[in-house]
Design a protein around this motif. Structure first.
Motif, PDB file in Angstrom:
ATOM      1  N   SER A 138      16.018 -76.490  19.852  1.00  0.00           N
ATOM      2  CA  SER A 138      14.827 -76.059  19.129  1.00  0.00           C
ATOM      3  C   SER A 138      13.522 -76.492  19.778  1.00  0.00           C
ATOM      4  N   TRP A 162       8.080 -64.950  15.494  1.00  0.00           N
ATOM      5  CA  TRP A 162       9.459 -65.421  15.639  1.00  0.00           C
ATOM      6  C   TRP A 162      10.359 -64.686  14.656  1.00  0.00           C
ATOM      7  N   SER A 172      16.280 -67.695  17.515  1.00  0.00           N
ATOM      8  CA  SER A 172      15.166 -66.819  17.150  1.00  0.00           C
ATOM      9  C   SER A 172      14.538 -66.297  18.434  1.00  0.00           C
ATOM     10  N   PHE A 173      13.844 -65.169  18.319  1.00  0.00           N
ATOM     11  CA  PHE A 173      13.149 -64.635  19.487  1.00  0.00           C
ATOM     12  C   PHE A 173      11.789 -64.098  19.069  1.00  0.00           C
ATOM     13  N   ARG A 222      13.077 -76.565  22.982  1.00  0.00           N
ATOM     14  CA  ARG A 222      12.945 -75.861  24.251  1.00  0.00           C
ATOM     15  C   ARG A 222      12.921 -74.354  24.021  1.00  0.00           C
ATOM     16  N   CYS A 223      11.930 -73.730  24.603  1.00  0.00           N
ATOM     17  CA  CYS A 223      11.781 -72.289  24.481  1.00  0.00           C
ATOM     18  C   CYS A 223      11.915 -71.691  25.867  1.00  0.00           C
ATOM     19  N   SER A 224      12.746 -70.688  26.004  1.00  0.00           N
ATOM     20  CA  SER A 224      12.960 -70.055  27.298  1.00  0.00           C
ATOM     21  C   SER A 224      12.229 -68.716  27.329  1.00  0.00           C
ATOM     22  N   THR A 225      11.454 -68.495  28.380  1.00  0.00           N
ATOM     23  CA  THR A 225      10.648 -67.278  28.502  1.00  0.00           C
ATOM     24  C   THR A 225      11.122 -66.449  29.684  1.00  0.00           C
ATOM     25  N   GLN A 283      10.633 -64.487  24.477  1.00  0.00           N
ATOM     26  CA  GLN A 283      10.902 -65.913  24.315  1.00  0.00           C
ATOM     27  C   GLN A 283      12.063 -66.062  23.349  1.00  0.00           C
ATOM     28  N   THR A 328      14.560 -69.062  21.449  1.00  0.00           N
ATOM     29  CA  THR A 328      14.779 -70.462  21.120  1.00  0.00           C
ATOM     30  C   THR A 328      16.090 -70.601  20.351  1.00  0.00           C
TER      31      THR A 328
END
Length: 182
Positions: free
Chosen positions: A144, A115, A124-125, A146-149, A137, A139
């Protein structure tokens, strides 16, 4: 304001270090040779010019070594690496991290980037590569939990950062639409 330029070849990185002095402080902008400086500047607070140059050049050497060690560890272990500097507000990594990303993309079919906070941006990625697929990913701090991919095609460090920026703006647009719907 005085400026001196030093050329450094450390751990496979050929760098130009431009050191500026003024008001009892010194700063260094680091660039690949024959390119404009990128990423955050290094700072030194030192009244003695010689000591400031020594301190800044030692920091350049340390960051180059750290980037090389991260690449080497990822290459040998096929796993984790970490960027050595925060990614700037313009989504431009430091020259050390740009070199690291280029090496990972070009030579490591499997790696995971830890991260990485975005400087002055509440997110952050991280990156994960498994064979031909690179997963980004992101966020945002506001989400915080939930993380998107997103799976993307990339060819170099610049396309990595464009993909991160695009994914982050898409997340922001989606969260605005979700809030409006509520």
């Amino acid at each position: 304001m005085n400026t001196i330029v030093r050329h450094v070849q450390d751990f496979g990185l050929q760098l130009a270090v431009s050191i500026c002095f003024g008001n009892g402080q010194a700063s260094a902008a680091v660039a690949f040779e024959d390119h404009a400086p990128q990423g955050p500047q290094l700072q030194a607070q030192n009244a003695c010019d010689d000591s400031a140059v020594h301190d800044l050049m030692a920091e350049v050497h340390r960051l180059a070594e750290q980037a090389h060690q991260e690449y080497r560890a990822a290459r040998l272990c096929h796993w984790a690496a970490q960027l050595v500097s925060p990614v700037g507000t313009d989504f431009q990594p430091s020259v050390f991290d740009q070199w690291l990303l280029e090496k990972l993309v070009a030579r490591c079919p499997h790696f995971q980037l830890g991260w990485t906070p975005l400087q002055d941006h509440p997110a952050s990625f991280r990156l994960m590569r498994n064979g031909g697929s690179l997963w980004i990913q992101v966020t945002p701090e506001s989400l915080s939990a939930r993380c998107s991919t997103r799976v993307v095609q990339i060819s170099d460090a610049d396309s990595v950062m464009k993909a991160v920026r695009g994914h982050l703006s898409q997340i922001g647009a989606n969260s605005v639409l979700t809030e409006a719907a509520d």
